[in-house]
Design a protein around this motif. Structure first.
Motif, short mmCIF file in Angstrom:
data_model
loop_
_atom_site.label_atom_id
_atom_site.label_comp_id
_atom_site.label_asym_id
_atom_site.label_seq_id
_atom_site.Cartn_x
_atom_site.Cartn_y
_atom_site.Cartn_z
N ALA A 156 -56.10 -7.20 53.36
CA ALA A 156 -55.47 -6.93 54.40
C ALA A 156 -56.35 -8.02 55.21
N ALA A 157 -57.64 -8.15 55.01
CA ALA A 157 -57.89 -8.99 55.93
C ALA A 157 -58.15 -10.55 55.12
N TRP A 158 -57.67 -10.79 54.26
CA TRP A 158 -57.54 -12.01 53.43
C TRP A 158 -56.18 -12.60 53.86
N LEU A 159 -55.46 -12.17 54.76
CA LEU A 159 -54.24 -12.02 55.00
C LEU A 159 -53.96 -13.53 55.18
N TRP A 160 -55.10 -13.94 56.59
CA TRP A 160 -55.61 -14.41 57.08
C TRP A 160 -56.72 -15.60 56.24
N ARG A 161 -56.13 -17.29 55.63
CA ARG A 161 -57.18 -17.81 55.07
C ARG A 161 -58.41 -18.08 55.64
N ALA A 162 -58.64 -18.63 55.30
CA ALA A 162 -60.24 -19.04 55.68
C ALA A 162 -60.04 -20.25 56.85
N ALA A 174 -60.07 -10.52 66.79
CA ALA A 174 -60.08 -11.38 65.44
C ALA A 174 -58.81 -11.48 64.84
N SER A 175 -58.15 -12.00 63.59
CA SER A 175 -57.49 -11.88 62.93
C SER A 175 -56.91 -10.48 62.59
N ILE A 176 -55.61 -10.25 62.51
CA ILE A 176 -55.39 -8.96 62.00
C ILE A 176 -54.63 -9.07 61.16
N GLY A 177 -55.09 -8.42 59.38
CA GLY A 177 -53.88 -8.21 58.81
C GLY A 177 -53.86 -6.68 58.74
N VAL A 178 -52.77 -6.06 58.09
CA VAL A 178 -52.20 -4.58 58.17
C VAL A 178 -51.76 -4.39 56.37
#
Ligand SMILES: [Zn+2]
Length: 306
Positions: A296-302, A62-66
């Motif tokens: 943090a998850a939404w740091l990657w856009r759809a 998955a994409s990772i936002g922290v």
């Protein structure tokens, strides 16, 4: 990146939470571990094993936002302004990317909170949302058009270390803040600050939530302490409204659970806002404690992960 999931990590001072969020915004897997305090290497290991465990469960990368309790300096790439001091001066983004083998996005935790509530929370559909954390510390973040405002110094929304505006004579110079200055908003508006203010005026040792509960029951001294707190919060937020004029201000952190704030504070901020009418709304959070991982998850856009 081809994936149907985004993983958000909320790196806190006492716990690290991780969640896999699917494209509909539903949290599908959620895990938490204790933060290895004072140990940077172990913190990296804890985050990567948390992510590995989540990915095993969802069966895909998955994409990772922290979200971090601080900011990554745009000048040095190193963590700054973190109250989890063992992160300060460390190349956390680089080290996580090396450990995970993929690009990783980091953002301030209050920015993640604002982004979560602006994306599909209390401020959904609104152009400008100011998110405020009122907890053991005081933080803030700005989301505009569904994105976080980072800023040239990566400090946009860092409202807790501005001084209390329109202070009364007994509010200056104020208490010393850990940042080195006196009278920062954090020294008036954190939970411990409310407790300390109540102790100074009454001699009673009560925590913030106890003061709020007693005030709701009509106890006079607690009503007075909460009244001072709300007036200070109103002045602090009025200065934010004058600056960025948000559609909504969403409160998070432990003190956001005090219901009376949402009625009283907008009434109290009106005389300090430079406008004949004020339509900015003060709202409780929709996602509560989940906003850290969701933002943090939404740091990657759809469009970037589907
Ligand atoms: Zn300060």
């Amino acid at each position: 990146m081809s994936t149907a999931f985004r993983i958000g990590i909320d790196l806190g001072g006492t716990k690290i939470e991780g969640a896999a969020v699917d494209l509909s915004g539903a949290v599908r897997v959620r895990r938490r571990v204790a933060t290895p305090r004072q140990d940077y290497g172990a913190t990296i290991t804890a985050i990567t094993s948390l992510i590995n465990g989540i990915e095993q469960e969802i069966g895909t990368a998955a994409s990772i936002g922290v979200g971090i309790p601080g900011a990554v300096s745009p000048i040095t790439g190193l963590v700054k302004n973190a109250n989890s001091t063992w992160l300060i001066g460390r190349p956390l983004k680089q080290d996580l990317e090396a450990a995970l083998g993929r690009p990783t996005r980091l953002a301030n935790d209050a920015n993640c909170f604002a982004l979560s509530e602006a994306t599909d929370g209390a401020g959904a559909g609104m152009e400008t949302v100011f998110g405020v954390i009122l907890g053991t510390g005081v933080g803030g973040g700005v989301a505009i058009g569904g994105r976080t405002l980072v800023g040239a110094n990566a400090i946009a929304g860092e409202w807790g270390h501005n001084p209390l505006p329109w202070p009364a004579s007994d509010e200056v110079p104020g208490r010393r803040c850990y940042c080195g200055r006196f009278g920062c908003l954090e020294t008036f508006l954190s939970g411990p600050a409310l407790a300390a203010d109540h102790r100074r005026s009454t001699g009673q040792n009560m925590e913030a939530h106890q003061i709020a509960n007693a005030a709701a029951g009509g106890e006079a001294a607690c009503l007075a302490s909460l009244g001072r707190y709300m007036h200070r919060l109103a002045r602090g937020l009025a200065s934010v409204i004058n600056l960025i004029d948000p559609d909504a201000i969403v409160l998070g952190g432990g003190l956001s659970a005090i219901p009376t704030l949402y009625d009283e504070v907008p009434r109290l901020w009106a005389p300090f806002v430079f406008s004949d009418r004020v339509v900015t709304r003060l709202l409780p959070p929709c996602h509560g404690d989940s906003s850290g991982v969701r933002g943090a998850a939404w740091l990657w856009r759809a469009g970037e992960v589907s």
